[in-house]
Scaffold this active site. Sequence first.
Site, PDB file in Angstrom:
ATOM      1  N   TYR A  86       0.817  -1.222   0.000  1.00  0.00           N
ATOM      2  CA  TYR A  86       0.000   0.000   0.000  1.00  0.00           C
ATOM      3  C   TYR A  86       0.852   1.274   0.000  1.00  0.00           C
ATOM      4  O   TYR A  86       0.360   2.324   0.424  1.00  0.00           O
ATOM      5  CB  TYR A  86      -0.951  -0.012   1.189  1.00  0.00           C
ATOM      6  N   ASN A 141     -13.492  -3.553   3.963  1.00  0.00           N
ATOM      7  CA  ASN A 141     -14.339  -3.647   2.768  1.00  0.00           C
ATOM      8  C   ASN A 141     -14.157  -4.959   1.999  1.00  0.00           C
ATOM      9  O   ASN A 141     -14.334  -5.014   0.788  1.00  0.00           O
ATOM     10  CB  ASN A 141     -14.153  -2.407   1.881  1.00  0.00           C
TER      11      ASN A 141
HETATM   12  P1  CMP Z   1      -8.472  -0.861  -1.216  1.00  0.00           P
HETATM   13  O1  CMP Z   1      -9.294  -0.897  -2.457  1.00  0.00           O
HETATM   14  O2  CMP Z   1      -7.698  -2.088  -0.883  1.00  0.00           O
HETATM   15  O3  CMP Z   1      -7.467   0.393  -1.287  1.00  0.00           O
HETATM   16  C1  CMP Z   1      -6.994   1.073  -0.152  1.00  0.00           C
HETATM   17  C2  CMP Z   1      -7.672   0.646   1.124  1.00  0.00           C
HETATM   18  O4  CMP Z   1      -7.571   1.555   2.200  1.00  0.00           O
HETATM   19  C3  CMP Z   1      -9.172   0.529   0.870  1.00  0.00           C
HETATM   20  O5  CMP Z   1      -9.447  -0.553   0.014  1.00  0.00           O
HETATM   21  C4  CMP Z   1      -9.684   0.422   2.311  1.00  0.00           C
HETATM   22  O6  CMP Z   1      -9.524  -0.884   2.850  1.00  0.00           O
HETATM   23  C5  CMP Z   1      -8.721   1.360   3.056  1.00  0.00           C
HETATM   24  N1  CMP Z   1      -9.316   2.660   3.405  1.00  0.00           N
HETATM   25  C6  CMP Z   1      -9.577   3.073   4.639  1.00  0.00           C
HETATM   26  N2  CMP Z   1     -10.084   4.311   4.658  1.00  0.00           N
HETATM   27  C7  CMP Z   1     -10.153   4.718   3.392  1.00  0.00           C
HETATM   28  C8  CMP Z   1     -10.582   5.932   2.770  1.00  0.00           C
HETATM   29  N3  CMP Z   1     -11.063   6.958   3.469  1.00  0.00           N
HETATM   30  N4  CMP Z   1     -10.513   5.999   1.424  1.00  0.00           N
HETATM   31  C9  CMP Z   1     -10.022   4.956   0.708  1.00  0.00           C
HETATM   32  N5  CMP Z   1      -9.589   3.792   1.254  1.00  0.00           N
HETATM   33  C10 CMP Z   1      -9.655   3.659   2.595  1.00  0.00           C
END
Ligand code: CMP
Length: 144
Positions: A50, A113
């Site tokens: 990430y 999510n």
């Molecule tokens: P993902 O699609 O894996 O990409 C980044 C991840 O950060 C996202 O899913 C969520 O699990 C997490 N996340 C937590 N807070 C946020 C936010 N405000 N906006 C986007 N991603 C978030």
Amino acid sequence: MKNRTLAILKPDCTRKQLVGKVISHIQGAGFKILGLKMVRLNNESAKGFYEVHKERPFFNDLIKYMTSGPCVPIVLEKENAVEEFRRLIGATDPAKADEGTIRKLYAENIQENIVHGSDSDENAEKEIAHFFSRKELLEINGWK
Ligand code: CMP
């Protein structure tokens, strides 16, 4: 053209025993599985994956969450895999996700999510390489 994307079934998905249901949903939508494993990410690996989000306010919580239990990274093949998979999983925030999407069906909130999907072909290839060596993957069209 067929191409690849990376899905990760996240720790909330494994904790809730939803791995089978989510994979069934993905296969039902016509994705082929080229590789799959279960891993427990450590801090270094989660931070590397990430890296693009490292300046975001949610980064530390994201790393804590992604290292809190096992994840299931899956390499998927389909026509327009990246776009099609993002459509299947729905918006990052499940409250905004379309009806019938995986996040709408199973996710709690914007962080927990359930599933990750790559956001471009270029990132898909980088993300796949984060988890899999070439030897661990079927080739595209290897399912005949
Ligand atoms: P993902 O699609 O894996 O990409 C980044 C991840 O950060 C996202 O899913 C969520 O699990 C997490 N996340 C937590 N807070 C946020 C936010 N405000 N906006 C986007 N991603 C978030």
